[in-house]
Design a protein around this motif. Structure first.
Motif, short mmCIF file in Angstrom:
data_model
loop_
_atom_site.label_atom_id
_atom_site.label_comp_id
_atom_site.label_asym_id
_atom_site.label_seq_id
_atom_site.Cartn_x
_atom_site.Cartn_y
_atom_site.Cartn_z
N GLN A 82 27.03 105.74 21.54
CA GLN A 82 26.36 105.32 20.17
C GLN A 82 27.39 104.78 19.65
OE1 GLN A 82 28.15 109.51 18.22
NE2 GLN A 82 26.71 110.06 19.02
N ARG A 83 26.83 103.96 18.50
CA ARG A 83 27.53 102.15 17.75
C ARG A 83 28.85 102.92 17.26
NH1 ARG A 83 23.44 98.04 15.00
NH2 ARG A 83 23.46 97.83 17.37
N LEU A 84 29.79 101.69 17.72
CA LEU A 84 30.49 101.95 17.18
C LEU A 84 30.93 101.13 15.21
CD1 LEU A 84 33.55 101.60 20.29
CD2 LEU A 84 32.05 103.36 19.80
N THR A 85 32.16 101.62 14.75
CA THR A 85 31.95 101.28 13.89
C THR A 85 33.06 99.89 13.56
OG1 THR A 85 33.95 102.14 12.92
CG2 THR A 85 31.99 103.77 12.38
N LEU A 86 33.15 99.19 12.60
CA LEU A 86 34.01 97.92 12.55
C LEU A 86 35.61 98.63 13.04
CD1 LEU A 86 32.36 95.64 10.00
CD2 LEU A 86 31.30 96.10 12.43
N ASP A 87 35.47 99.98 11.99
CA ASP A 87 37.09 100.30 11.55
C ASP A 87 37.36 100.44 13.42
OD1 ASP A 87 37.33 99.78 9.15
OD2 ASP A 87 36.95 101.37 8.53
N GLU A 88 36.44 101.30 14.38
CA GLU A 88 36.37 101.83 15.36
C GLU A 88 37.20 100.08 16.24
OE1 GLU A 88 34.61 105.33 15.67
OE2 GLU A 88 33.29 104.17 15.98
N GLY A 89 35.97 98.96 15.80
CA GLY A 89 36.59 97.74 16.69
C GLY A 89 37.90 97.33 16.51
N MET A 90 38.33 97.11 15.36
CA MET A 90 39.80 97.04 15.13
C MET A 90 40.81 98.04 15.49
SD MET A 90 40.32 94.28 13.58
CE MET A 90 41.52 95.07 12.58
N ASN A 107 19.66 106.11 11.18
CA ASN A 107 20.43 106.60 9.51
C ASN A 107 21.43 106.09 10.32
OD1 ASN A 107 18.72 108.67 8.86
ND2 ASN A 107 18.78 109.99 10.55
N TRP A 108 21.85 105.62 11.31
CA TRP A 108 23.29 104.40 11.27
C TRP A 108 23.94 104.37 9.79
CZ3 TRP A 108 25.30 99.55 12.13
CH2 TRP A 108 26.82 99.90 12.55
N ASN A 109 25.26 104.78 9.97
CA ASN A 109 25.73 103.68 8.38
C ASN A 109 27.53 104.13 9.07
OD1 ASN A 109 26.78 103.36 6.04
ND2 ASN A 109 26.46 104.57 4.82
N ALA A 110 27.40 102.75 9.32
CA ALA A 110 28.76 102.29 10.04
C ALA A 110 29.80 101.77 9.15
CB ALA A 110 28.61 101.64 11.55
N TYR A 111 29.49 101.97 7.97
CA TYR A 111 30.20 100.38 7.46
C TYR A 111 31.38 101.66 6.32
CZ TYR A 111 27.25 97.65 9.31
OH TYR A 111 27.03 97.29 10.30
N SER A 112 32.93 100.74 6.49
CA SER A 112 34.29 101.51 5.37
C SER A 112 33.69 100.66 4.25
CB SER A 112 35.08 101.36 6.62
OG SER A 112 34.93 100.15 6.91
N ASP A 113 34.65 101.04 3.43
CA ASP A 113 34.74 100.13 2.13
C ASP A 113 35.09 98.61 2.48
OD1 ASP A 113 33.81 102.17 0.76
OD2 ASP A 113 35.94 102.64 -0.13
N GLU A 114 35.74 98.60 3.71
CA GLU A 114 36.33 97.41 3.82
C GLU A 114 35.35 95.56 4.22
OE1 GLU A 114 39.68 95.93 6.69
OE2 GLU A 114 39.48 97.77 6.65
N TYR A 115 34.17 96.28 4.82
CA TYR A 115 33.12 95.78 4.49
C TYR A 115 32.22 95.81 4.46
CZ TYR A 115 36.39 95.97 9.27
OH TYR A 115 37.56 94.77 9.59
#
Ligand code: V47
Length: 439
Positions: free
Chosen positions: A29-37, A276-284
């Motif tokens: 599964q795709r990792l979110t940007l927060d998970e990248g951090m 349905n992938w929605n990976a983004y936190s508010d920060e991005y």
């Protein structure tokens, strides 16, 4: 407190924040940007490397790639003055050079004689060379290559150069940037261009751009060039130049922009993904293009695009993280990234770029010992025999920077993988001396 994790002694990460990330990686599964951090900030760096290698081993079990290539820098004269760059010279400055077609033909002969499968050609943005110089250069090399009966790939001109060429060919229109880019790439392809290298991307961020490489194209134009190349059936690579004035979140956004562009390329090849992938936190939230499904290749048994087997053409092949070399640049006062940061960045790129077939360590900038470690942290490829390299010079060496096939193979074998020679498009090479073919 520093957490340690020895994969030989335990089955999961020491840092509990990595447990859900590991689950997602195992599920493809795709990792979110927060998970990248989280991958960037955890002190459990060995688990990050282990996870990246899990993906790498799934995609390329038991093997690591290398290639026999030759780099050619046709001119170091450049209209830009990027602060990180030690390579550029102004036209009449000491050390400025521009190669003529005889020199370039000679380089092509040498490449053929050494059995190279690729010539990697880039240069500065020369303000005075005419447009014809560029297709003439490609044609001259193609003639040498054809008359030798070779299938050598001409990998040439970064996105930055392509936009510059559209301008000097008077094809560049601000309101229809892609049209001029398309014209240039088609002309060069007709002359014999085989693929587009990944340089000139730096970090896709306006703040960093304006501070360190103002005047260069921004991320939107860079991505346009690669999109058009993909639409015209050329494969390309991409880089990220890190460890200067950028911050880690900016690197993560850079990776996200690349994987979105790859989603589009793979969709053109018929791949489907998760809508349905929605990976983004508010920060991005600044990134708002959710028009394409997230297509991942990291799940068990995923089919990789392949030009030989599937006749696929027009996608990003590999991410190449490039560590910043301060020496001789305007940013010489900076340290450049540490060894652990290099290892981690390669691993994070492998994990975030879940739709990229390959992750490459460019030993010229990473060093060969570091590249060998990277084979255990997500890299499946070491580029290459290289020969002459002018853009960075490790430890102030000369531009002759060459490694032997034997050194590359030994580094790979010691890391526990079978060395596989590849061509530019990652087809396996069968070799008899300097004669070769792909399958
Ligand atoms: O575009 C310039 C970078 C790139 C410095 O496509 C620097 O297969 C570190 O793109 N420190 C050129 N990096 C290299 C490149 C490349 C290399 C190997 C393989 C491929 C590929 C592409 O080097 C430039 C720029 O981003 N660069 N100066 C420096 N001081």
């Amino acid at each position: 407190m520093l957490q340690t994790a020895n994969p030989m002694l335990r089955s999961g990460p020491a840092d509990p924040a990595l447990v859900p990330i590991r689950e997602k990686v195992l599920a493809g599964q795709r990792l979110t940007l927060d998970e990248g951090m989280t991958l960037y900030t955890t002190s459990d760096i060995w688990s990050v490397c282990e996870l990246a290698n899990l993906v790498r081993d799934r995609l390329h079990p038991g093997v690591a790639y290398y290639n026999i290539n030759r780099h050619l820098n046709y001119s170091n004269v450049c209209a830009l003055s990027c602060k990180f760059c030690e390579f550029y010279r102004k036209k009449d400055e000491d050390g400025a050079y521009t190669r003529d077609l005889d020199y370039i033909r000679e380089e092509a002969h040498k490449a053929i004689e050494s059995g190279a499968t690729e010539m990697h050609i880039v240069g500065g943005l020369h303000p005075y060379l005419p447009w014809d110089y560029y297709p003439d250069m490609v044609r001259a090399i193609r003639e040498v290559v054809d008359s030798a009966g070779s299938n050598l790939n001409i990998k040439a001109f970064t996105a930055v150069e392509i936009v510059h060429l559209a301008k000097i060919a008077k094809r560049f229109k601000r309101d229809d940037r892609k049209a001029g880019i398309r014209w240039v790439i088609q002309e060069l392809k007709d002359a014999g261009l085989g693929s587009i290298p990944g340089g000139g991307a730096e970090v896709f961020d306006d703040r960093v751009h304006d501070k360190a490489y103002k005047g260069k194209i921004r991320h939107d134009a860079w991505l346009d060039v690669h999109t058009v190349a993909h639409e015209l059936g050329l494969n390309s690579n991409c880089t990220m130049l890190y460890g200067h004035i950028e911050e880690r979140p900016e690197r993560i956004v850079h990776m996200d922009m690349l994987r979105r562009a790859q989603d589009q390329a793979l969709a053109r090849l018929g791949y489907t993904g998760d809508s349905n992938w929605n990976a983004y936190s508010d920060e991005y939230d600044a990134i708002d293009d959710n028009s394409v499904d997230a297509i991942t290749l990291t799940g068990e048994g995923a089919k990789l695009p392949h030009p030989g087997m599937n006749k696929d053409a027009g996608y990003f092949q590999t991410i190449i993280p490039l560590p910043f070399f301060p020496d001789g640049s305007e940013l010489e006062h900076l340290y450049g990234p540490s060894g652990l940061e290099n290892l981690r960045t390669l691993a994070v790129a492998r994990l975030m770029l879940d739709n990229f077939p390959h992750a490459k360590s460019f030993w010229i900038m990473q060093t060969l010992p570091m590249s060998q470690l990277m084979l255990k942290a997500g890299a499946d490829d070491i580029d290459g025999t290289v020969v002459w390299y002018d853009i960075t010079k490790v430890g102030g060496q000369s531009t002759h920077q060459e490694t032997s096939v034997w050194d590359l193979q030994r580094a790979i074998r010691e890391a526990g993988y079978e060395p596989v020679e590849r061509d530019t498009l990652y087809r396996r090479v069968e070799r008899d001396g300097n004669k070769w073919r792909t399958r």
